[in-house]
Each structure stands twice: as structure tokens, then as C-alpha cells.
Design an enzyme around this catalytic site. Sequence first.
Site: not given
Ligand code: IMP
Ligand code: MG
Length: 179
Positions: A44, A99-100, A103, A131, A159, A165
Site C-alpha cells: 500500500g 505506511e499508507d 486504521d 483513521k 487497494d 491502487r
Molecule cells: P490496521 O492494522 O487496521 O491499522 O490496518 C492497516 C492496513 O489496513 C493498511 O496498511 C491498509 O492496507 C489497510 N486499510 C485500512 N483501512 C483502509 C482503507 O480505507 N483503504 C484501504 N486499505 C485500508
Molecule cells: Mg497496507
Amino acid sequence: MYGKEISRILVSKEQVAARVKELGEEISRDLNGESVTMICTLRGACVFFADLIRAIDCDMEIDFIAVSSYGGGTSTSGEVKLIKDLSSPIEGKNIIIVEDIIDSGVTLSYLKRMLAARGPKSIKVCTLLDKPSRRKVDFKGDYVGFEIENEYVVGCGLDYDQRMRNLPDVCVLAPEVYS
Ligand code: IMP
Ligand code: MG
């Protein structure tokens, strides 16, 4: 220009470019003449990473790591798997994980803990998007491009089931696509 899978543009490519420039300047200042290893989290972050490293003015190495927390779909499984490790050791180095999006915070807290155990001199996290309302574990990025609401976004590297992407802007995915 986008089809029916996209509701709207959330952050335009021009806004991303302007913010990348600011982040690059801030990171360059904070490094204060020291070297850095920039770590791209695949897949990402690749688009943001390519722009960001060119906005940073300092001695630099780059490396790549891949972890996955999503089986597919739009929410985390809570499980993180190391898919591809770094190519070089990071002991004694300043590292910045790129990181992208943050979340739930699960992926980055795992990644940061794992890399911290290898003894880098310093470790920071830079993310294009954040977020904060979605956190499951407490996690704060050191450099954040944009804080966004709880909407699923694609483009600029992000994605939906490995697609989209390549969209130049950060776009909100139409809810019909995943609901
Ligand atoms: P976390 O572990 O929940 O913080 O997730 C991080 C990963 O979830 C990111 O690196 C993304 O690959 C994916 N992700 C979370 N939210 C989104 C979104 O809105 N669009 C696309 N990918 C997301
Ligand atoms: Mg990711």
C-alpha cells in the site's frame, strides 16, 4: 473521470503532493544531518513512499517489508503475518516506517515492536492517512499526512481486494462495492 465504484475524491493528488513536500521538509529537519533508512511497507505505501523519499534531503537507504493483516474485504482480521522481511540489518540506524494508512493500529504496533527489537538507533512512523476513530490498539504516528473519517478509501497505493491502487487521488469507495 472515475467509474461507479468511486463515490468521490477525498484527497486530490495535488493535496497529496503539497503535503508530501511539507512532510519531507519536516523529516529532513528532524534528522538534523543524520542518515536514515526509509522502510516501505508493501504494497500500500509504495506510491506515497516513492514521492516521500524524493522530498527528503538527507543521506538515505531504502528497504522494503511486507506484512498482512487483511484476508480481503474492508476490515482487519486482527492477525499480522510477516510476508517479506527487510533485506538489511537496522541495528544502530535511524529508521522511519512508511505506511499508507493507520486504521485499527494492529499492523503498525506489531511492526514497530518487531523492528524495535532489532536495536535501531531511533524508530519513527510516517503515514499518508490516519483513521483515529477506528483504533483497536493505542497507536500514534509521528508524521501523519491526513486524518480522515471512517470511510474506506482507495487509490494512491491503497487497494480494495488488490485493485485500484493506481488511481491518482485518494478516493472514497462506493458503499455498494463492499456492502
Ligand atoms: P490496521 O492494522 O487496521 O491499522 O490496518 C492497516 C492496513 O489496513 C493498511 O496498511 C491498509 O492496507 C489497510 N486499510 C485500512 N483501512 C483502509 C482503507 O480505507 N483503504 C484501504 N486499505 C485500508
Ligand atoms: Mg497496507
